[in-house]
Design a protein around this motif. Structure first.
Motif, PDB file in Angstrom:
ATOM      1  N   LEU A 137       4.565  -4.499   4.766  1.00  0.00           N
ATOM      2  CA  LEU A 137       5.138  -3.958   6.001  1.00  0.00           C
ATOM      3  C   LEU A 137       4.056  -3.771   7.062  1.00  0.00           C
ATOM      4  CD1 LEU A 137       7.624  -1.347   4.513  1.00  0.00           C
ATOM      5  CD2 LEU A 137       8.193  -3.501   5.632  1.00  0.00           C
ATOM      6  N   PHE A 138       2.880  -3.294   6.660  1.00  0.00           N
ATOM      7  CA  PHE A 138       1.783  -3.131   7.607  1.00  0.00           C
ATOM      8  C   PHE A 138       1.412  -4.466   8.228  1.00  0.00           C
ATOM      9  CE2 PHE A 138      -2.761  -3.462   8.457  1.00  0.00           C
ATOM     10  CZ  PHE A 138      -2.900  -2.499   9.435  1.00  0.00           C
ATOM     11  N   ARG A 139       1.287  -5.500   7.417  1.00  0.00           N
ATOM     12  CA  ARG A 139       0.927  -6.818   7.941  1.00  0.00           C
ATOM     13  C   ARG A 139       2.001  -7.330   8.908  1.00  0.00           C
ATOM     14  NH1 ARG A 139      -3.568  -8.455   5.098  1.00  0.00           N
ATOM     15  NH2 ARG A 139      -3.806  -7.567   3.035  1.00  0.00           N
ATOM     16  N   GLY A 140       3.268  -7.092   8.599  1.00  0.00           N
ATOM     17  CA  GLY A 140       4.353  -7.501   9.492  1.00  0.00           C
ATOM     18  C   GLY A 140       4.309  -6.774  10.820  1.00  0.00           C
ATOM     19  N   PHE A 141       4.115  -5.470  10.776  1.00  0.00           N
ATOM     20  CA  PHE A 141       4.053  -4.703  12.016  1.00  0.00           C
ATOM     21  C   PHE A 141       2.760  -4.963  12.784  1.00  0.00           C
ATOM     22  CE2 PHE A 141       7.453  -2.226   9.989  1.00  0.00           C
ATOM     23  CZ  PHE A 141       8.385  -2.342  11.001  1.00  0.00           C
ATOM     24  N   LEU A 142       1.690  -5.313  12.086  1.00  0.00           N
ATOM     25  CA  LEU A 142       0.457  -5.695  12.767  1.00  0.00           C
ATOM     26  C   LEU A 142       0.684  -6.982  13.559  1.00  0.00           C
ATOM     27  CD1 LEU A 142      -2.497  -4.937  13.248  1.00  0.00           C
ATOM     28  CD2 LEU A 142      -3.080  -6.186  11.175  1.00  0.00           C
ATOM     29  N   LEU A 143       1.378  -7.945  12.958  1.00  0.00           N
ATOM     30  CA  LEU A 143       1.735  -9.167  13.692  1.00  0.00           C
ATOM     31  C   LEU A 143       2.549  -8.829  14.935  1.00  0.00           C
ATOM     32  CD1 LEU A 143       2.797 -11.802  10.999  1.00  0.00           C
ATOM     33  CD2 LEU A 143       0.920 -11.981  12.636  1.00  0.00           C
ATOM     34  N   LYS A 144       3.518  -7.949  14.781  1.00  0.00           N
ATOM     35  CA  LYS A 144       4.366  -7.534  15.903  1.00  0.00           C
ATOM     36  C   LYS A 144       3.524  -6.973  17.039  1.00  0.00           C
ATOM     37  CE  LYS A 144       7.795  -4.007  16.968  1.00  0.00           C
ATOM     38  NZ  LYS A 144       6.885  -3.194  17.751  1.00  0.00           N
ATOM     39  N   GLU A 145       2.587  -6.114  16.720  1.00  0.00           N
ATOM     40  CA  GLU A 145       1.746  -5.493  17.745  1.00  0.00           C
ATOM     41  C   GLU A 145       0.773  -6.491  18.366  1.00  0.00           C
ATOM     42  OE1 GLU A 145       2.011  -2.407  19.078  1.00  0.00           O
ATOM     43  OE2 GLU A 145       3.827  -2.327  17.862  1.00  0.00           O
ATOM     44  N   LEU A 146       0.152  -7.325  17.543  1.00  0.00           N
ATOM     45  CA  LEU A 146      -0.826  -8.275  18.066  1.00  0.00           C
ATOM     46  C   LEU A 146      -0.181  -9.317  18.977  1.00  0.00           C
ATOM     47  CD1 LEU A 146      -3.048  -8.734  14.908  1.00  0.00           C
ATOM     48  CD2 LEU A 146      -3.705  -7.651  17.051  1.00  0.00           C
ATOM     49  N   TYR A 147       1.035  -9.713  18.675  1.00  0.00           N
ATOM     50  CA  TYR A 147       1.741 -10.659  19.540  1.00  0.00           C
ATOM     51  C   TYR A 147       2.389  -9.972  20.740  1.00  0.00           C
ATOM     52  CZ  TYR A 147       1.243 -14.878  16.743  1.00  0.00           C
ATOM     53  OH  TYR A 147       0.742 -15.975  16.099  1.00  0.00           O
ATOM     54  N   GLY A 148       2.470  -8.645  20.702  1.00  0.00           N
ATOM     55  CA  GLY A 148       3.049  -7.916  21.824  1.00  0.00           C
ATOM     56  C   GLY A 148       4.565  -7.939  21.858  1.00  0.00           C
ATOM     57  N   TRP A 149       5.179  -8.149  20.706  1.00  0.00           N
ATOM     58  CA  TRP A 149       6.639  -8.158  20.657  1.00  0.00           C
ATOM     59  C   TRP A 149       7.148  -6.726  20.771  1.00  0.00           C
ATOM     60  CZ3 TRP A 149       5.917 -11.376  15.705  1.00  0.00           C
ATOM     61  CH2 TRP A 149       5.637 -12.708  16.035  1.00  0.00           C
ATOM     62  N   ASP A 150       8.159  -6.524  21.606  1.00  0.00           N
ATOM     63  CA  ASP A 150       8.699  -5.183  21.820  1.00  0.00           C
ATOM     64  C   ASP A 150       9.598  -4.721  20.679  1.00  0.00           C
ATOM     65  OD1 ASP A 150       7.423  -4.798  24.258  1.00  0.00           O
ATOM     66  OD2 ASP A 150       9.013  -5.824  25.349  1.00  0.00           O
ATOM     67  N   TYR A 151      10.250  -5.666  20.032  1.00  0.00           N
ATOM     68  CA  TYR A 151      11.220  -5.309  18.996  1.00  0.00           C
ATOM     69  C   TYR A 151      10.979  -6.141  17.748  1.00  0.00           C
ATOM     70  CZ  TYR A 151      13.407  -3.340  23.099  1.00  0.00           C
ATOM     71  OH  TYR A 151      13.632  -2.634  24.239  1.00  0.00           O
ATOM     72  N   GLU A 152      11.521  -5.687  16.661  1.00  0.00           N
ATOM     73  CA  GLU A 152      11.373  -6.403  15.388  1.00  0.00           C
ATOM     74  C   GLU A 152      12.137  -7.716  15.376  1.00  0.00           C
ATOM     75  OE1 GLU A 152      12.061  -3.118  15.571  1.00  0.00           O
ATOM     76  OE2 GLU A 152      10.164  -2.347  14.828  1.00  0.00           O
ATOM     77  N   THR A 153      13.055  -7.914  16.304  1.00  0.00           N
ATOM     78  CA  THR A 153      13.841  -9.143  16.362  1.00  0.00           C
ATOM     79  C   THR A 153      12.927 -10.354  16.483  1.00  0.00           C
ATOM     80  OG1 THR A 153      15.637  -7.935  17.411  1.00  0.00           O
ATOM     81  CG2 THR A 153      15.693 -10.344  17.587  1.00  0.00           C
TER      82      THR A 153
END
Length: 113
Positions: free
Chosen positions: A91-107
Motif C-alpha cells: 500500500l505504501f508503494r502504491g500511494f508513493l506512486l500516487k504522490e510522485l505522479y501528482g495524482w489527486d485521486y486513487e482512480t
C-alpha cells in the motif's frame, strides 16, 4: 535505464558519505522513530534527490520498487490489518506512486495499475 546493484550502491554510498544527508531520519534526531511518517517523508525527499541525480536512475517505478522498507515500522499506522490482502509495504508503494505522479485521486493509480 534499470537500476543495478552497482548504481544502487553508489546512491547509498553518496548518502552515507555526504554530511548534510541524514538518512534514515530516525537516526539523526530523537524526534523520529521507525514508525514516524514525518521521518519517512524526509527519507523519501533525501533518497529521491540522490536517486534521480544518478545517470542510471530515471524511472519513478524503479525508485518505488527499490525503496528499502525493512527499517520502517508500519504497525502503528496499519488500519487494514485483516481487512485486505495487501500488506502495508505494498500500500505504501502504491500511494508513493500516487504522490510522485501528482495524482489527486486513487482512480488514476487504479487505471495505471
Amino acid at each position: 535505464m534499470t537500476p543495478t546493484q552497482s548504481s544502487r550502491r553508489a546512491v547509498y554510498r553518496r548518502i552515507a558519505q555526504t554530511s548534510y544527508y541524514d538518512w534514515p531520519a530516525y537516526h539523526a534526531t530523537p524526534l523520529y522513530d521507525r514508525s514516524s511518517t514525518a521521518g519517512l517523508a524526509e527519507d523519501v525527499r533525501v533518497l529521491a534527490t540522490v536517486w534521480f541525480d544518478h545517470d542510471a536512475h530515471d524511472s519513478i517505478e524503479a525508485f518505488v520498487a527499490h525503496w528499502p522498507l525493512a527499517y520502517v515500522e508500519f504497525d502503528a499506522h496499519d488500519r487494514y490489518t485483516g481487512s485486505t490482502t495487501y500488506e502495508m509495504e505494498v500500500l505504501f508503494r502504491g500511494f508513493l506512486l500516487k504522490e510522485l505522479y501528482g495524482w489527486d485521486y486513487e482512480t488514476a493509480l487504479c487505471s495505471y495499475l
